[in-house]
Scaffold this motif. Structure first.
Motif, PDB file in Angstrom:
ATOM      1  N   ALA A 192       0.836  -1.211   0.000  1.00 41.65           N
ATOM      2  CA  ALA A 192       0.000   0.000   0.000  1.00 41.65           C
ATOM      3  C   ALA A 192       0.862   1.248   0.000  1.00 41.65           C
ATOM      4  CB  ALA A 192      -0.931  -0.014   1.212  1.00 41.65           C
ATOM      5  N   ASP A 193       1.982   1.189   0.705  1.00 40.32           N
ATOM      6  CA  ASP A 193       2.860   2.353   0.808  1.00 40.32           C
ATOM      7  C   ASP A 193       3.589   2.626  -0.497  1.00 40.32           C
ATOM      8  OD1 ASP A 193       4.220   4.393   2.512  1.00 40.32           O
ATOM      9  OD2 ASP A 193       5.994   3.205   2.027  1.00 40.32           O
ATOM     10  N   ALA A 194       3.831   1.588  -1.307  1.00 41.60           N
ATOM     11  CA  ALA A 194       4.674   1.739  -2.517  1.00 41.60           C
ATOM     12  C   ALA A 194       4.205   2.845  -3.467  1.00 41.60           C
ATOM     13  CB  ALA A 194       4.823   0.397  -3.208  1.00 41.60           C
ATOM     14  N   PRO A 195       2.968   2.928  -3.945  1.00 41.89           N
ATOM     15  CA  PRO A 195       1.963   1.873  -3.904  1.00 41.89           C
ATOM     16  C   PRO A 195       2.093   0.975  -5.134  1.00 41.89           C
ATOM     17  CG  PRO A 195       0.981   3.851  -4.829  1.00 41.89           C
ATOM     18  CD  PRO A 195       2.435   4.186  -4.548  1.00 41.89           C
ATOM     19  N   VAL A 196       1.550  -0.235  -5.049  1.00 43.11           N
ATOM     20  CA  VAL A 196       1.603  -1.154  -6.186  1.00 43.11           C
ATOM     21  C   VAL A 196       0.300  -1.082  -6.980  1.00 43.11           C
ATOM     22  CG1 VAL A 196       3.169  -2.702  -4.964  1.00 43.11           C
ATOM     23  CG2 VAL A 196       0.699  -3.148  -4.896  1.00 43.11           C
ATOM     24  N   ASP A 197       0.381  -1.506  -8.229  1.00 42.24           N
ATOM     25  CA  ASP A 197      -0.816  -1.608  -9.062  1.00 42.24           C
ATOM     26  C   ASP A 197      -1.536  -2.922  -8.830  1.00 42.24           C
ATOM     27  OD1 ASP A 197      -0.380   0.872 -10.467  1.00 42.24           O
ATOM     28  OD2 ASP A 197       1.212  -0.140 -11.586  1.00 42.24           O
ATOM     29  N   VAL A 198      -0.767  -3.958  -8.456  1.00 41.77           N
ATOM     30  CA  VAL A 198      -1.339  -5.285  -8.232  1.00 41.77           C
ATOM     31  C   VAL A 198      -0.392  -6.069  -7.333  1.00 41.77           C
ATOM     32  CG1 VAL A 198      -0.307  -6.100 -10.395  1.00 41.77           C
ATOM     33  CG2 VAL A 198      -2.134  -7.428  -9.350  1.00 41.77           C
ATOM     34  N   ALA A 199      -0.981  -6.870  -6.449  1.00 41.59           N
ATOM     35  CA  ALA A 199      -0.177  -7.721  -5.568  1.00 41.59           C
ATOM     36  C   ALA A 199      -0.388  -9.184  -5.947  1.00 41.59           C
ATOM     37  CB  ALA A 199      -0.555  -7.504  -4.106  1.00 41.59           C
ATOM     38  N   VAL A 200       0.700  -9.938  -5.898  1.00 38.21           N
ATOM     39  CA  VAL A 200       0.672 -11.382  -6.155  1.00 38.21           C
ATOM     40  C   VAL A 200       0.988 -12.046  -4.824  1.00 38.21           C
ATOM     41  CG1 VAL A 200       1.604 -13.276  -7.522  1.00 38.21           C
ATOM     42  CG2 VAL A 200       1.511 -10.961  -8.489  1.00 38.21           C
ATOM     43  N   VAL A 201       0.019 -12.771  -4.271  1.00 37.12           N
ATOM     44  CA  VAL A 201       0.119 -13.254  -2.894  1.00 37.12           C
ATOM     45  C   VAL A 201       0.021 -14.773  -2.852  1.00 37.12           C
ATOM     46  CG1 VAL A 201      -0.918 -13.168  -0.593  1.00 37.12           C
ATOM     47  CG2 VAL A 201      -0.893 -11.104  -2.023  1.00 37.12           C
ATOM     48  N   GLU A 202       1.039 -15.394  -2.281  1.00 40.04           N
ATOM     49  CA  GLU A 202       1.055 -16.842  -2.093  1.00 40.04           C
ATOM     50  C   GLU A 202       0.625 -17.164  -0.669  1.00 40.04           C
ATOM     51  OE1 GLU A 202       4.455 -20.265  -1.368  1.00 40.04           O
ATOM     52  OE2 GLU A 202       4.924 -18.627  -2.740  1.00 40.04           O
ATOM     53  N   VAL A 203      -0.273 -18.129  -0.513  1.00 42.89           N
ATOM     54  CA  VAL A 203      -0.667 -18.531   0.836  1.00 42.89           C
ATOM     55  C   VAL A 203       0.527 -19.159   1.546  1.00 42.89           C
ATOM     56  CG1 VAL A 203      -3.052 -18.984   0.110  1.00 42.89           C
ATOM     57  CG2 VAL A 203      -1.416 -20.876   0.251  1.00 42.89           C
ATOM     58  N   GLY A 204       0.504 -19.101   2.879  1.00 42.93           N
ATOM     59  CA  GLY A 204       1.538 -19.778   3.635  1.00 42.93           C
ATOM     60  C   GLY A 204       1.235 -21.254   3.762  1.00 42.93           C
ATOM     61  N   MET A 205       0.000 -21.567   4.149  1.00 42.02           N
ATOM     62  CA  MET A 205      -0.433 -22.956   4.278  1.00 42.02           C
ATOM     63  C   MET A 205      -1.946 -23.006   4.161  1.00 42.02           C
ATOM     64  SD  MET A 205       0.020 -25.581   7.516  1.00 42.02           S
ATOM     65  CE  MET A 205       1.695 -25.040   7.805  1.00 42.02           C
ATOM     66  N   GLY A 206      -2.443 -23.854   3.280  1.00 43.04           N
ATOM     67  CA  GLY A 206      -3.882 -24.025   3.162  1.00 43.04           C
ATOM     68  C   GLY A 206      -4.544 -22.913   2.377  1.00 43.04           C
ATOM     69  N   GLY A 207      -5.510 -22.246   3.007  1.00 44.88           N
ATOM     70  CA  GLY A 207      -6.251 -21.201   2.303  1.00 44.88           C
ATOM     71  C   GLY A 207      -7.227 -20.489   3.216  1.00 44.88           C
ATOM     72  N   THR A 208      -8.285 -21.187   3.632  1.00 44.97           N
ATOM     73  CA  THR A 208      -9.361 -20.558   4.387  1.00 44.97           C
ATOM     74  C   THR A 208      -8.841 -19.805   5.608  1.00 44.97           C
ATOM     75  OG1 THR A 208     -10.915 -22.278   3.689  1.00 44.97           O
ATOM     76  CG2 THR A 208     -11.527 -20.962   5.615  1.00 44.97           C
ATOM     77  N   TRP A 209      -8.015 -20.477   6.406  1.00 42.77           N
ATOM     78  CA  TRP A 209      -7.542 -19.874   7.648  1.00 42.77           C
ATOM     79  C   TRP A 209      -6.130 -19.321   7.519  1.00 42.77           C
ATOM     80  CZ3 TRP A 209     -11.791 -19.186   9.828  1.00 42.77           C
ATOM     81  CH2 TRP A 209     -12.778 -20.171   9.879  1.00 42.77           C
ATOM     82  N   ASP A 210      -5.605 -19.257   6.317  1.00 48.67           N
ATOM     83  CA  ASP A 210      -4.269 -18.714   6.139  1.00 48.67           C
ATOM     84  C   ASP A 210      -4.282 -17.210   6.391  1.00 48.67           C
ATOM     85  OD1 ASP A 210      -1.464 -19.342   5.044  1.00 48.67           O
ATOM     86  OD2 ASP A 210      -2.061 -17.590   3.873  1.00 48.67           O
ATOM     87  N   ALA A 211      -3.208 -16.699   6.958  1.00 48.93           N
ATOM     88  CA  ALA A 211      -3.150 -15.279   7.297  1.00 48.93           C
ATOM     89  C   ALA A 211      -3.303 -14.378   6.084  1.00 48.93           C
ATOM     90  CB  ALA A 211      -1.829 -14.972   8.014  1.00 48.93           C
ATOM     91  N   THR A 212      -2.917 -14.857   4.912  1.00 46.43           N
ATOM     92  CA  THR A 212      -3.053 -14.022   3.719  1.00 46.43           C
ATOM     93  C   THR A 212      -4.510 -13.829   3.312  1.00 46.43           C
ATOM     94  OG1 THR A 212      -2.892 -15.924   2.194  1.00 46.43           O
ATOM     95  CG2 THR A 212      -0.824 -14.806   2.822  1.00 46.43           C
ATOM     96  N   ASN A 213      -5.404 -14.666   3.841  1.00 47.24           N
ATOM     97  CA  ASN A 213      -6.769 -14.703   3.326  1.00 47.24           C
ATOM     98  C   ASN A 213      -7.681 -13.632   3.928  1.00 47.24           C
ATOM     99  OD1 ASN A 213      -8.564 -15.850   1.465  1.00 47.24           O
ATOM    100  ND2 ASN A 213      -9.513 -17.132   3.039  1.00 47.24           N
ATOM    101  N   VAL A 214      -7.146 -12.420   4.004  1.00 46.78           N
ATOM    102  CA  VAL A 214      -7.958 -11.251   4.354  1.00 46.78           C
ATOM    103  C   VAL A 214      -8.083 -10.344   3.129  1.00 46.78           C
ATOM    104  CG1 VAL A 214      -7.568 -11.241   6.834  1.00 46.78           C
ATOM    105  CG2 VAL A 214      -5.885 -10.161   5.330  1.00 46.78           C
ATOM    106  N   ILE A 215      -7.745 -10.897   1.980  1.00 48.64           N
ATOM    107  CA  ILE A 215      -7.908 -10.185   0.715  1.00 48.64           C
ATOM    108  C   ILE A 215      -9.075 -10.786  -0.053  1.00 48.64           C
ATOM    109  CG2 ILE A 215      -5.522  -9.423   0.452  1.00 48.64           C
ATOM    110  CD1 ILE A 215      -4.971 -11.876  -1.253  1.00 48.64           C
TER     111      ILE A 215
END
Length: 501
Positions: A192-215
């Protein structure tokens, strides 16, 4: 209007689809309720693995941040909740909503696919942010801007910026934010600070409860699902797919790599429930042709908008070609190809992007005479793909394996996958606390390879030296090679030893 391929081209593609796709016809019952995506009709990267900061003060500050992060829950500890990370996003002002995202899950191939997506988006002059894990050598690799890991100084600044908010959430929760949750917050804030035009996000583990899954990603990518982290995600591909399907959001586009039938059923069912659009490898997109080339492979890909010929990919193995097909489809979907616009992306830009792709620690050659290759395979499916890639691209007359694996993995299955291609194996350990005890690993290796083919060296540097000696010991084996594998940690340690990164 897009020019339609002639009948012979279509027949060729249909034949490849039939040969490469092993799906149950009964899937049509599920697919009847979903929409499938059909069409009518990079910036060159620098050093992807940075060295330690040259400035002693910066290096000390980075080590201090690493120490603080290491004092939190490890990233393999998963609580079935995104409550804490959601709370952090709330106090940070929801930075993850400041840009569109492409979200990637699956068992193998996530990081390579993310790097390819990033290269393609960058080649089309979009500013990118990429979040992947784990890192090979430096923690700063996990957060990239414009195709390069963020500088150590910026990594430190980002941590210090969000630290008061992290402590605020820590104080209100039963458990502090984990290592991975804090890093995820840092990534989203940095983008957000950069800012970027698009983010490419890899899950850490799984999906539903992964920390990245607030997008709420508009494009959800699912690389091949296999058995890994079974103690946390499930014991079958279908059970694991349930957790991973959690990244599919309402109205999204799903780019689905080839999957086991039961995993595909889960994904397609979730697509129906969320009114998502689906593009399936081997159906809506795929590999039309593939040839081994010097330094990589030459591909012809069928995308959502048409065919892309003479695409050079400087990575080895059929699995990387499949990753490329998935990455291309994901970027097409992001640009609306197949839904909002017809026709392929600019072919020259696509070629330029793929030619720039690097994926450290994935069949990476770090020495010649004898050739030493590093690969981060850490589960049986990954090991099989690596073994096939080695056989195809290198044709070693004799291959010596150096293996250090994590104790929480299916290590015997990994060894069994490598047994047909290793003449001998040197078992060792890496610097991770999760590394399997050398004696335990040796016992498993003897079960798989027999006593005469197993060498034990507790230190990785000694193990690599022993393997190189074995590869060089007889003139008739001038074409011998060494593969260092078993874990991302092993590859990172070996890279430091061999490349002095």
């Amino acid at each position: 209007m897009t020019e339609q391929p002639d009948r012979s081209e279509a027949d060729d593609f249909d034949g490849i689809v039939e040969a490469e796709t092993s799906r149950d016809p009964d899937l049509a019952v599920i697919e009847a309720g979903s929409r499938t995506l059909r069409t009518h009709g990079g910036v060159p990267q620098g050093e992807a693995v940075p060295a330690r900061p040259a400035d002693p003060e910066v290096d000390a500050a980075l080590r201090a941040v690493e120490t603080e992060l290491a004092g939190r829950w490890g990233e393999t500890k998963l609580e079935p909740s995104v409550r804490r990370i959601a709370a952090l996003m709330d106090v940070l002002g929801e930075p993850q909503r400041a840009y569109p995202t492409i979200h990637i899950t699956g068992t193998n191939g996530k990081t390579s696919t993310a790097r390819m997506i990033e290269a393609l988006l960058g080649a089309f002059e979009l500013r990118t942010g990429r979040y992947t894990s784990p890192h090979v050598q430096s923690i700063t690799e996990r957060i990239s801007l414009d195709g390069l890991p963020i500088p150590a100084e910026r990594f430190i600044e980002t941590y210090e910026d969000i630290k008061p908010y992290v402590e605020m959430v820590d104080a209100k929760e039963e458990f502090r934010l984990s290592f991975f949750e804090v890093l995820t917050g840092m990534a989203y804030a940095a983008f957000a600070d950069a800012p970027v035009d698009v983010a490419v996000v890899e899950v850490g583990m799984g999906g539903t409860w992964d920390a990245t899954n607030v997008i709420d990603a508009g494009v959800a990518v699912v690389t091949p699902i296999d058995l890994d982290h079974t103690d946390r995600l499930g014991n079958t591909p279908a059970e694991i797919a349930v957790e991973k399907s959690g990244i599919i959001k309402q109205g999204a586009t799903v780019i689905l790599a080839q999957q086991p039938v039961d995993a595909a059923q889960v994904m397609l069912k979730k697509a129906v429930e969320t009114d998502a659009t689906v593009a399936r490898e081997g159906m809506e997109f795929g590999i039309v042709g593939r040839e081994v080339a010097v330094g990589g492979q030459l591909l012809t890909l069928r995308g959502l908008g048409g065919e892309y010929e003479e695409v050079f990919l400087p990575l080895y193995g059929a699995h990387q070609a499949h990753n490329a097909a998935v990455a291309l489809a994901a970027v097409e979907a992001f640009f609306g190809v197949g839904s909002q616009q017809a026709g392929p992306l600019d072919i020259d830009t696509v070629r330029k992007a793929f030619a720039s792709v690097v994926s450290p620690g994935r069949l990476e050659v770090v020495r010649r005479s004898p050739t030493v290759v590093l690969d981060a395979a850490h589960n049986p499916a990954g090991a099989r793909a690596t073994a096939d890639g080695l056989t195809e691209a290198f044709g070693f007359s004799r291959l010596i394996g150096v293996v250090a694996a994590s104790a929480d993995k299916d290590v015997k299955g990994l060894l069994e996958a490598f047994e047909p291609v290793f003449a001998e194996i040197v078992v060792t350990a890496n610097t991770s606390s999760r590394s399997m005890d050398v004696d335990e690993l040796a016992a498993l290796a003897v079960e798989v390879f027999g006593d005469e083919r197993v060498v034990v060296e507790p230190r990785l540097d000694d193990a690599i030296e022993a393997a190189i000696t074995l590869a060089e010991e007889e003139d008739e084996y001038a074409g011998a090679g060494v593969l260092v594998t078993g874990s991302v940690f092993t590859v990172g340690d070996a890279r430091l030893l061999l490349k002095r990164g």
